[in-house]
Design a protein around this motif. Structure first.
Motif, PDB file in Angstrom:
ATOM      1  N   VAL A  63       1.076  -1.051   0.180  1.00 39.12           N
ATOM      2  CA  VAL A  63      -0.074  -0.254   0.083  1.00 39.12           C
ATOM      3  C   VAL A  63       0.717   1.389  -0.327  1.00 39.12           C
ATOM      4  O   VAL A  63       0.360   2.633  -0.586  1.00 39.12           O
ATOM      5  CB  VAL A  63      -0.977   0.378   1.158  1.00 39.12           C
ATOM      6  N   HIS A  64       1.901   1.455   0.232  1.00 35.46           N
ATOM      7  CA  HIS A  64       3.052   2.118   0.334  1.00 35.46           C
ATOM      8  C   HIS A  64       3.419   2.492  -0.354  1.00 35.46           C
ATOM      9  O   HIS A  64       3.556   3.939  -1.008  1.00 35.46           O
ATOM     10  CB  HIS A  64       4.271   1.810   1.589  1.00 35.46           C
ATOM     11  N   CYS A  65       4.522   2.074  -1.554  1.00 39.11           N
ATOM     12  CA  CYS A  65       5.260   1.737  -3.260  1.00 39.11           C
ATOM     13  C   CYS A  65       4.442   0.911  -3.750  1.00 39.11           C
ATOM     14  O   CYS A  65       4.846   1.240  -5.361  1.00 39.11           O
ATOM     15  CB  CYS A  65       6.460   1.649  -2.751  1.00 39.11           C
ATOM     16  N   ARG A  66       3.713   0.100  -3.532  1.00 39.06           N
ATOM     17  CA  ARG A  66       2.644  -0.761  -4.685  1.00 39.06           C
ATOM     18  C   ARG A  66       3.834  -1.335  -5.193  1.00 39.06           C
ATOM     19  O   ARG A  66       2.923  -2.035  -6.746  1.00 39.06           O
ATOM     20  CB  ARG A  66       1.693   0.321  -5.670  1.00 39.06           C
ATOM     21  N   ALA A  67       4.410  -1.757  -4.928  1.00 40.74           N
ATOM     22  CA  ALA A  67       5.084  -2.882  -5.282  1.00 40.74           C
ATOM     23  C   ALA A  67       4.838  -4.443  -5.458  1.00 40.74           C
ATOM     24  O   ALA A  67       3.821  -4.710  -4.073  1.00 40.74           O
ATOM     25  CB  ALA A  67       6.887  -3.326  -4.456  1.00 40.74           C
ATOM     26  N   VAL A  94       6.509 -12.356  -2.983  1.00 39.69           N
ATOM     27  CA  VAL A  94       7.850 -12.057  -4.582  1.00 39.69           C
ATOM     28  C   VAL A  94       8.279 -10.546  -3.460  1.00 39.69           C
ATOM     29  O   VAL A  94       7.494  -9.753  -3.008  1.00 39.69           O
ATOM     30  CB  VAL A  94       7.088 -11.464  -5.626  1.00 39.69           C
ATOM     31  N   ASN A  95       9.319  -9.682  -3.906  1.00 35.84           N
ATOM     32  CA  ASN A  95       9.791  -8.439  -3.468  1.00 35.84           C
ATOM     33  C   ASN A  95       9.745  -8.471  -1.868  1.00 35.84           C
ATOM     34  O   ASN A  95       9.292  -7.127  -1.423  1.00 35.84           O
ATOM     35  CB  ASN A  95       8.568  -7.593  -4.357  1.00 35.84           C
ATOM     36  N   VAL A  96       9.632  -9.634  -1.091  1.00 36.22           N
ATOM     37  CA  VAL A  96       9.996  -9.255   0.095  1.00 36.22           C
ATOM     38  C   VAL A  96      11.073  -9.628   0.338  1.00 36.22           C
ATOM     39  O   VAL A  96      11.652 -10.903   0.135  1.00 36.22           O
ATOM     40  CB  VAL A  96       8.599 -10.141   0.669  1.00 36.22           C
ATOM     41  N   GLY A  97      12.120  -8.554   1.472  1.00 39.42           N
ATOM     42  CA  GLY A  97      12.730  -9.112   2.367  1.00 39.42           C
ATOM     43  C   GLY A  97      12.981  -9.758   3.676  1.00 39.42           C
ATOM     44  O   GLY A  97      11.476  -9.755   4.501  1.00 39.42           O
ATOM     45  N   CYS A  98      13.044 -10.840   4.339  1.00 41.00           N
ATOM     46  CA  CYS A  98      13.061 -11.111   5.327  1.00 41.00           C
ATOM     47  C   CYS A  98      14.795 -11.336   6.301  1.00 41.00           C
ATOM     48  O   CYS A  98      15.582 -11.379   6.048  1.00 41.00           O
ATOM     49  CB  CYS A  98      13.302 -13.069   5.478  1.00 41.00           C
ATOM     50  N   GLY A  99      13.713 -10.881   7.952  1.00 33.93           N
ATOM     51  CA  GLY A  99      15.147 -10.580   9.019  1.00 33.93           C
ATOM     52  C   GLY A  99      15.764 -11.995   9.381  1.00 33.93           C
ATOM     53  O   GLY A  99      14.724 -12.969   8.751  1.00 33.93           O
ATOM     54  N   SER A 120      11.257  -2.980  -1.583  1.00 30.54           N
ATOM     55  CA  SER A 120      11.141  -1.408  -2.047  1.00 30.54           C
ATOM     56  C   SER A 120      11.451  -0.149  -1.510  1.00 30.54           C
ATOM     57  O   SER A 120      12.326   0.072  -0.942  1.00 30.54           O
ATOM     58  CB  SER A 120      10.039  -1.119  -3.348  1.00 30.54           C
ATOM     59  N   CYS A 121      10.173   0.337  -0.058  1.00 30.78           N
ATOM     60  CA  CYS A 121      10.238   0.740   0.876  1.00 30.78           C
ATOM     61  C   CYS A 121      10.483   0.544   2.504  1.00 30.78           C
ATOM     62  O   CYS A 121      10.217   1.850   2.905  1.00 30.78           O
ATOM     63  CB  CYS A 121       8.769   1.669   0.565  1.00 30.78           C
ATOM     64  N   LYS A 122      10.530  -0.503   2.111  1.00 33.73           N
ATOM     65  CA  LYS A 122      11.602  -1.357   3.819  1.00 33.73           C
ATOM     66  C   LYS A 122      10.388  -0.810   4.705  1.00 33.73           C
ATOM     67  O   LYS A 122      10.816  -1.145   5.930  1.00 33.73           O
ATOM     68  CB  LYS A 122      12.556  -0.770   4.383  1.00 33.73           C
ATOM     69  N   THR A 123       8.699  -0.925   4.437  1.00 36.61           N
ATOM     70  CA  THR A 123       7.975  -1.235   5.706  1.00 36.61           C
ATOM     71  C   THR A 123       7.482  -2.852   5.369  1.00 36.61           C
ATOM     72  O   THR A 123       7.037  -3.737   4.856  1.00 36.61           O
ATOM     73  CB  THR A 123       7.074  -0.826   4.827  1.00 36.61           C
ATOM     74  N   THR A 124       7.827  -3.232   7.339  1.00 42.42           N
ATOM     75  CA  THR A 124       7.622  -4.107   8.128  1.00 42.42           C
ATOM     76  C   THR A 124       6.430  -4.786   7.499  1.00 42.42           C
ATOM     77  O   THR A 124       5.435  -3.759   7.977  1.00 42.42           O
ATOM     78  CB  THR A 124       8.230  -4.265   9.679  1.00 42.42           C
ATOM     79  N   LEU A 125       5.399  -5.943   6.832  1.00 45.69           N
ATOM     80  CA  LEU A 125       4.475  -6.246   6.501  1.00 45.69           C
ATOM     81  C   LEU A 125       3.935  -7.175   7.230  1.00 45.69           C
ATOM     82  O   LEU A 125       2.251  -7.506   7.368  1.00 45.69           O
ATOM     83  CB  LEU A 125       5.055  -6.814   4.818  1.00 45.69           C
ATOM     84  N   GLY A 126       5.046  -8.254   7.810  1.00 47.25           N
ATOM     85  CA  GLY A 126       4.553  -8.969   8.743  1.00 47.25           C
ATOM     86  C   GLY A 126       5.003 -10.522   9.171  1.00 47.25           C
ATOM     87  O   GLY A 126       6.707  -9.758   9.323  1.00 47.25           O
TER      88      GLY A 126
END
Length: 158
Positions: A63-67, A94-99, A120-126
Protein backbone atom coordinates in the motif's frame (compact mmCIF):
# COMPACT_ATOMS: atom_id res chain seq x y z
CA UNK A 1 20.85 -3.22 -17.74
CA UNK A 2 17.36 -4.37 -18.62
CA UNK A 3 14.60 -3.04 -16.39
CA UNK A 4 10.92 -3.94 -16.32
CA UNK A 5 8.81 -0.81 -16.70
CA UNK A 6 5.96 -0.81 -14.18
CA UNK A 7 3.77 1.30 -16.45
CA UNK A 8 4.07 -0.59 -19.74
CA UNK A 9 5.25 -3.94 -18.30
CA UNK A 10 8.02 -4.30 -20.88
CA UNK A 11 11.71 -4.94 -20.52
CA UNK A 12 13.70 -1.98 -21.75
CA UNK A 13 16.75 0.13 -21.11
CA UNK A 14 14.51 3.04 -20.09
CA UNK A 15 11.04 4.20 -21.00
CA UNK A 16 12.18 6.26 -23.98
CA UNK A 17 14.07 3.39 -25.63
CA UNK A 18 12.51 0.42 -27.44
CA UNK A 19 12.95 -2.93 -25.72
CA UNK A 20 16.37 -4.38 -26.58
CA UNK A 21 16.71 -8.09 -27.40
CA UNK A 22 17.22 -10.47 -24.47
CA UNK A 23 20.87 -11.02 -23.58
CA UNK A 24 22.58 -14.15 -22.34
CA UNK A 25 22.44 -14.42 -18.54
CA UNK A 26 19.23 -12.36 -18.20
CA UNK A 27 16.39 -14.44 -16.81
CA UNK A 28 12.97 -13.18 -17.77
CA UNK A 29 9.77 -14.07 -15.96
CA UNK A 30 7.56 -16.37 -18.01
CA UNK A 31 4.42 -14.74 -19.31
CA UNK A 32 1.37 -16.95 -19.50
CA UNK A 33 -0.13 -17.21 -23.00
CA UNK A 34 -3.51 -16.02 -21.70
CA UNK A 35 -1.95 -12.83 -20.37
CA UNK A 36 -2.41 -10.24 -23.06
CA UNK A 37 -1.13 -6.92 -21.73
CA UNK A 38 -2.75 -5.05 -24.61
CA UNK A 39 -1.26 -1.89 -26.08
CA UNK A 40 1.39 -0.26 -23.95
CA UNK A 41 0.52 3.16 -22.51
CA UNK A 42 2.96 6.03 -22.78
CA UNK A 43 5.76 5.41 -20.29
CA UNK A 44 6.12 7.64 -17.26
CA UNK A 45 8.94 7.72 -14.70
CA UNK A 46 8.26 4.86 -12.30
CA UNK A 47 9.88 2.78 -9.60
CA UNK A 48 11.51 -0.47 -10.68
CA UNK A 49 10.90 -3.54 -8.55
CA UNK A 50 12.58 -6.93 -8.55
CA UNK A 51 9.54 -8.97 -9.61
CA UNK A 52 6.34 -8.18 -11.44
CA UNK A 53 3.30 -10.41 -11.45
CA UNK A 54 1.32 -10.86 -14.69
CA UNK A 55 -1.41 -8.27 -15.24
CA UNK A 56 -4.05 -10.91 -15.87
CA UNK A 57 -3.85 -12.14 -12.25
CA UNK A 58 -5.51 -10.55 -9.25
CA UNK A 59 -2.64 -9.41 -7.06
CA UNK A 60 -1.82 -7.81 -3.74
CA UNK A 61 0.62 -4.89 -3.64
CA UNK A 62 2.35 -2.83 -0.96
CA UNK A 63 0.00 0.00 0.00
CA UNK A 64 2.98 2.32 0.57
CA UNK A 65 4.91 1.91 -2.72
CA UNK A 66 2.73 -0.39 -4.89
CA UNK A 67 5.40 -3.11 -5.25
CA UNK A 68 3.76 -6.42 -6.10
CA UNK A 69 3.63 -8.80 -3.13
CA UNK A 70 1.55 -11.86 -4.05
CA UNK A 71 -0.90 -13.40 -6.49
CA UNK A 72 -4.40 -14.09 -5.21
CA UNK A 73 -3.82 -17.75 -6.21
CA UNK A 74 -1.16 -17.96 -3.45
CA UNK A 75 -3.64 -16.94 -0.73
CA UNK A 76 -4.22 -19.74 1.80
CA UNK A 77 -6.35 -18.03 4.45
CA UNK A 78 -7.91 -14.67 5.33
CA UNK A 79 -8.47 -15.73 8.96
CA UNK A 80 -5.20 -14.66 10.57
CA UNK A 81 -4.35 -12.03 13.13
CA UNK A 82 -1.24 -9.90 12.69
CA UNK A 83 0.45 -7.66 15.25
CA UNK A 84 -1.78 -4.75 14.21
CA UNK A 85 -5.00 -6.33 12.95
CA UNK A 86 -6.27 -8.78 10.34
CA UNK A 87 -3.77 -10.56 8.15
CA UNK A 88 -3.66 -13.03 5.25
CA UNK A 89 -1.59 -16.21 5.01
CA UNK A 90 0.20 -16.72 1.67
CA UNK A 91 2.03 -19.71 0.24
CA UNK A 92 4.60 -17.50 -1.54
CA UNK A 93 5.40 -13.80 -1.95
CA UNK A 94 7.67 -11.59 -4.09
CA UNK A 95 9.61 -8.37 -3.48
CA UNK A 96 9.91 -9.22 0.21
CA UNK A 97 13.00 -9.36 2.41
CA UNK A 98 13.34 -11.47 5.52
CA UNK A 99 14.89 -10.58 8.88
CA UNK A 100 16.44 -12.98 11.40
CA UNK A 101 14.28 -15.72 12.89
CA UNK A 102 13.21 -15.49 16.52
CA UNK A 103 10.87 -17.45 18.76
CA UNK A 104 7.53 -15.81 19.54
CA UNK A 105 4.55 -16.97 21.51
CA UNK A 106 1.64 -16.28 19.15
CA UNK A 107 -2.10 -16.91 19.61
CA UNK A 108 -1.66 -20.46 18.29
CA UNK A 109 1.45 -21.35 20.30
CA UNK A 110 5.21 -21.05 20.08
CA UNK A 111 6.65 -20.44 16.60
CA UNK A 112 9.98 -19.45 15.11
CA UNK A 113 9.22 -16.48 12.85
CA UNK A 114 11.15 -13.89 10.86
CA UNK A 115 9.77 -10.42 10.14
CA UNK A 116 9.30 -9.69 6.44
CA UNK A 117 9.55 -6.27 4.80
CA UNK A 118 8.91 -4.69 1.41
CA UNK A 119 12.16 -4.70 -0.57
CA UNK A 120 11.23 -1.38 -2.15
CA UNK A 121 10.11 0.84 0.74
CA UNK A 122 11.41 -1.29 3.69
CA UNK A 123 8.03 -1.28 5.49
CA UNK A 124 7.55 -4.26 7.81
CA UNK A 125 4.64 -6.22 6.33
CA UNK A 126 4.28 -9.23 8.62
CA UNK A 127 6.34 -12.38 9.16
CA UNK A 128 7.41 -15.73 7.75
CA UNK A 129 6.76 -18.90 9.74
CA UNK A 130 10.13 -20.66 9.91
CA UNK A 131 9.15 -23.37 12.38
CA UNK A 132 6.05 -24.43 14.30
CA UNK A 133 6.59 -26.38 17.50
CA UNK A 134 3.10 -27.87 17.72
CA UNK A 135 2.11 -30.64 15.30
CA UNK A 136 -1.22 -28.99 14.45
CA UNK A 137 0.61 -25.82 13.32
CA UNK A 138 3.24 -27.43 11.03
CA UNK A 139 1.24 -26.47 7.91
CA UNK A 140 2.34 -22.84 8.47
CA UNK A 141 6.06 -23.55 8.06
CA UNK A 142 7.52 -21.66 5.11
CA UNK A 143 4.34 -19.58 4.72
CA UNK A 144 3.95 -15.78 4.99
CA UNK A 145 1.65 -13.49 6.97
CA UNK A 146 0.99 -10.04 5.49
CA UNK A 147 -1.15 -7.61 7.45
CA UNK A 148 -4.08 -6.15 5.54
CA UNK A 149 -3.13 -2.61 6.53
CA UNK A 150 -0.01 -2.94 4.33
CA UNK A 151 -1.71 -4.39 1.23
CA UNK A 152 -3.88 -3.10 -1.59
CA UNK A 153 -5.68 -5.21 -4.19
CA UNK A 154 -4.56 -4.72 -7.80
CA UNK A 155 -5.60 -6.05 -11.23
CA UNK A 156 -9.05 -7.42 -11.96
CA UNK A 157 -10.89 -7.14 -8.65
CA UNK A 158 -13.99 -5.54 -10.26
Amino acid sequence: NLLRCFTCDRLCGGCTAPAPPARQGIVLQPVMPSCDPGPAPACLPTKTFRSYLPRCHRTYSCVHCRAHLAKHDELISKSFQGSHGRAYLFNSVVNVGCGPAEQRLLLTGLHSVADIFCESCKTTLGWKYEQAFETSQKYKEGKYIIEMSHMVKDNGWD
